[in-house]
Scaffold this active site. Sequence first.
Site, mmCIF file in Angstrom:
data_model
loop_
_atom_site.group_PDB
_atom_site.id
_atom_site.type_symbol
_atom_site.label_atom_id
_atom_site.label_comp_id
_atom_site.label_asym_id
_atom_site.label_seq_id
_atom_site.Cartn_x
_atom_site.Cartn_y
_atom_site.Cartn_z
ATOM 1 N N GLY A 682 37.864 18.828 70.355
ATOM 2 C CA GLY A 682 36.450 18.481 70.341
ATOM 3 C C GLY A 682 36.238 17.026 70.003
ATOM 4 O O GLY A 682 37.098 16.368 69.415
ATOM 5 N N GLY A 684 33.011 14.432 68.504
ATOM 6 C CA GLY A 684 31.686 14.370 67.912
ATOM 7 C C GLY A 684 31.138 12.966 67.909
ATOM 8 O O GLY A 684 31.641 12.063 68.574
ATOM 9 N N SER A 685 30.071 12.790 67.121
ATOM 10 C CA SER A 685 29.389 11.504 67.097
ATOM 11 C C SER A 685 30.261 10.390 66.551
ATOM 12 O O SER A 685 30.197 9.245 67.001
ATOM 13 C CB SER A 685 28.124 11.627 66.233
ATOM 14 O OG SER A 685 27.271 12.634 66.718
ATOM 15 N N PHE A 686 31.096 10.707 65.559
ATOM 16 C CA PHE A 686 31.840 9.661 64.882
ATOM 17 C C PHE A 686 33.345 9.806 65.002
ATOM 18 O O PHE A 686 34.084 9.103 64.330
ATOM 19 C CB PHE A 686 31.460 9.632 63.394
ATOM 20 C CG PHE A 686 30.024 9.290 63.156
ATOM 21 C CD1 PHE A 686 29.507 8.085 63.594
ATOM 22 C CD2 PHE A 686 29.194 10.187 62.516
ATOM 23 C CE1 PHE A 686 28.179 7.773 63.376
ATOM 24 C CE2 PHE A 686 27.870 9.878 62.289
ATOM 25 C CZ PHE A 686 27.347 8.666 62.730
ATOM 26 N N GLY A 687 33.832 10.715 65.822
ATOM 27 C CA GLY A 687 35.267 10.845 65.932
ATOM 28 C C GLY A 687 35.693 12.047 66.742
ATOM 29 O O GLY A 687 34.895 12.656 67.450
ATOM 30 N N VAL A 689 38.346 15.706 66.961
ATOM 31 C CA VAL A 689 38.931 16.791 66.177
ATOM 32 C C VAL A 689 40.176 17.302 66.895
ATOM 33 O O VAL A 689 40.135 17.586 68.099
ATOM 34 C CB VAL A 689 37.931 17.946 65.973
ATOM 35 C CG1 VAL A 689 38.550 19.033 65.105
ATOM 36 C CG2 VAL A 689 36.647 17.433 65.330
ATOM 37 N N LYS A 706 39.727 16.201 61.577
ATOM 38 C CA LYS A 706 38.644 15.369 62.087
ATOM 39 C C LYS A 706 38.968 13.906 61.780
ATOM 40 O O LYS A 706 38.962 13.489 60.629
ATOM 41 C CB LYS A 706 37.315 15.759 61.445
ATOM 42 C CG LYS A 706 36.135 14.930 61.907
ATOM 43 C CD LYS A 706 34.854 15.372 61.212
ATOM 44 C CE LYS A 706 33.669 14.529 61.637
ATOM 45 N NZ LYS A 706 32.416 14.961 60.948
ATOM 46 N N ASP A 815 22.092 18.135 61.010
ATOM 47 C CA ASP A 815 22.680 18.149 62.359
ATOM 48 C C ASP A 815 23.109 19.569 62.744
ATOM 49 O O ASP A 815 24.221 19.792 63.229
ATOM 50 C CB ASP A 815 23.873 17.194 62.434
ATOM 51 C CG ASP A 815 24.240 16.845 63.879
ATOM 52 O OD1 ASP A 815 23.395 17.055 64.777
ATOM 53 O OD2 ASP A 815 25.365 16.370 64.110
#
Length: 1007
Positions: A682, A684-687, A689, A706, A815
């Site tokens: 996956g 996400g917004s900042f990195g 996984v 993460k 979020d």
Amino acid sequence: MALLLPPSFFLFMPFVVFLLWGSVPDSVHGGNETDRLALLAFKAEITGDPLGILNFWNESIHFCQWVGVTCGRRHQRVTELILLDGKLSGPISPHIGNLSFLMRLRLQNNSLNHDIPQELGRLRRLKFMSLYNNLVTGEIPANISRCSNLISLEFTLNRLTGKIPTELGRLSKLQRLYIAKTNLTGGRLTNLKTFAVSVNRLVGTIPSSIFNLSSITEFDIAKNQIQGILPTNLGTSLSNLEFLGVAGNLLTGSIPSSISNATNLYNLGVNTNNFTGKMPSLDKLRNLQRLVASYNHLGTGEADDLSFLSPLINATNLEWLELADNGFGGVFPEVITNFSIGLSYVNLYDNMMNGSIPRGIVNLVNLQLFAIGNNYLTGNIPADFGKLQNLKLLLLGGNRFSGDIPSSFGNLSLLLTLDLSGNDLHGSIPSSLSKWKMLLELTLAKNSLSGTIPKQVASLSSLITLDLSHNNLTGVVPVEIGVLKNLETLNVSNNILVGNIPSALGSCVKLASLNLNSNKFWGVLPSTLSELRGLEELDISMNDFSGKIPDYLESFIFLKKLNISFNDFEGAVPKQGIFTIAAAISIEGNKKLCGGIPDLQLRSCQSKGFPRKKFAQVVKVLLPSSFGLVCLFVMMYFVHLRWFKKRTEVPSFNFFGHSFAKLSYGSLVKATNGFSPTNLIGMGSFGSVYKGILDLDHGEKLVAVKVLNLQFRGAAKSFIAECKALRSIRHRNLVNVITACSSVDYKGDDFKALVYEFMVNGSLEEWLHPNEKEDDAHNKSQSLNLLQRLNIAFDVASALFYLHHHCLEPIVHCDLKPSNVLLDDDMVGHVGDFGLARFLVDRTRISSANQSSSIGLRGSSGYAAPEYGMGNQVSTTGDMYSFGILLLEMVTGKRPTDTMFTGSLTLHNFVEMAMAEQVANIVDPTLFQQVVMGEASSSNSSQNQSPASFHEVQECLTSILKVGIACSKELPRDRPDIKETVTQLHVIKKTILGVGVHGRMRARIAA
């Protein structure tokens, strides 16, 4: 002067006229223009078109190319008008009657209203008309009979009143008639094949003239309020009958003996009426697939009551035999063991049968349900019962069976429910039952079982109900009981169990009923039971518990009944929560208790206290020196804060309340195979996984890593925010963090990562939208059912309830969305990703969303509260908005960012507009397919619906959608608190589950 024309002129005149007419534009052809104007008039009457279907009806293209319109090739006249599932509202324009070439008119599954226009009677060419599932009112126009070519006429699920016009008897070609909510009278529909008016509110009796329509093959009046009797010549007059459904009415009398003359009959459904007497012979019904006669007063308790079953040996397609809740007597019919090998459902529950289970029953290897409970059966349960490996529900309770529980039961790996209660079974509970991985209910109560509770049984993580009460079980409750995270009812009362209650029981957070009474338990109640906030009933009476009554019982808002009588509790009785209702608690037999509300009439508690004068002297002595120490600690604290802010590293690795091994960058490289793309699960917004296998002191562990992309603005701040949030919280519905890493990579650049427990079932996002990735579509071929979605919603709500009300400082997630809800191997929901989380230091701001802030938009598009986009302060009401949108997405299957939501149309508005119309049109269609239609397709009948019938499921979905709408209101002040929402979801869940034994059988077979 007369003009003389040669005869040849008149010979060619038609040809000339044809050429001249062909050169005229279509717009001046009378017929074509009439059709165009009729369609525009239909559009003009439509008051609601949320999907914008009729926006394509404009002058830019020819009307024959408009959506839903089909024209004939030769004359370019409208032959079909088909607008399905469009959510159109408004009246049906009478100008439809001008479409004189129309052969098909299908407007089903909309919200069209007002009366059916009389002008439809002009449509002489019409063959098929369907207004199914609308809001049409008034009577059926008598001049519909002028549509002499009609083959199929369907008005089911509307609001029609009055009578079926006798004029419809003129429709000599009519084969199918589906009509809802009318008072039926006769007619002369001599070619009618289908007469289906099921699931309505029809009253009165069946007109005798209906039974003269010998052409009928399907006769379905199920689930109405029809009275009277069935005519004795039913099977003779309706000799072509294939499907007979009269279930769920108020019919009386006997089942006509002539029924056997309808030799084509494959479905005979007469259940849930007031029929009496004996069942007639069914010797000629060799095509019979379903015989359903439950919930009547059939049978006389005599030995030959079930003799009518013998001829069904010749019914080689028989699949379903249901005779429950009658008065059938005699010996259990051994003839059943010779029935069709395809027989999957045998329900003889609650009758007056005696005898034993014939060993030949194991020949019916396709049985999915075998219910013979509440009879007078004796003997042993056949030892080789395990051969029935397709069994899902086995109900043998309420008989007089003896002997041991066969160990072969362990082979029933598909079993969902096992009820052996109320017999005289001996021996121990077989440990072989550990093979059951899908079992939901295990009821062994009221037998003579001995030995200990096998830890294998206490490890059946799928269990919802476990009832071992009223036996002779000994030993302790196994600690493995904590594995039962889905358990809602646990009853081990009236045994000889000993020891402390295992603290692991606190992990069974879905428990609603816990009964431990009449055993030999001792000790204090463990503090972990404070996690059982959903408890409704708690009975620990008649034991040897001691200590004080735990204060956490005051906070159990769902608790309705508490019995702690005849133990050794001491101290003051609490005065909050359930303890304010004397009638709801039982505390007698605890001689050391005191205080409580006056209605309990207990002695007052004598507090020795600390002498005030002595206390004042101590304060005078200690205060000066203490003040100096306090100042020193305050100075050290601020120095620590300044030092902390200068560092970009993660807080110390015991900040979660435990000691964690500090991980190096190299250990995570090894765990994720060098952060390989194949391990990426996956972004996400900042990195990103990654899935990994981490080497820890106690062995390898599957983890999710993460990794923060520190080049993104705010990534480092997100890392610190998530660390700060996670060190302060611990809840079963929050993702469990293992440790963190703040280091440098091999290039010398800063590296930050968080390591979580791996969730094997991925995110809720992947389950709600499984077809968007090929891998997901392969791995998740079955979507979430209604109960699973509701459980996950309840899990998420429980997490929010904890964050908002049970943390030292309230936490706003900021979020909440499906990709941040992860599912473990038991499909329990866990909220994760706290990168945007905020603490609310001042509790007075929890519900405030009017204070200005520079934070900008908090959260993800579509899920973030609208006030965040205007710079308002984060609040718990913002989380409630996100949760509301999440709930609507879980039910409708539509993202809030779907391309259909443009302009002012949002997911919230889309659902809210549909609530007053037809909820079934907006929900994820798989919900009805799984819970209702799966049952219906297997039974080919609407009269034997599961307890989760179409309408009951629709009501539950409506209740869930109402919660989602309330939570996602535009104004923060209009949104409910999470505490209220948890309560509402709990009630909905209990409604879904509280459907009775027989209902749950069908629901689970359908599942």
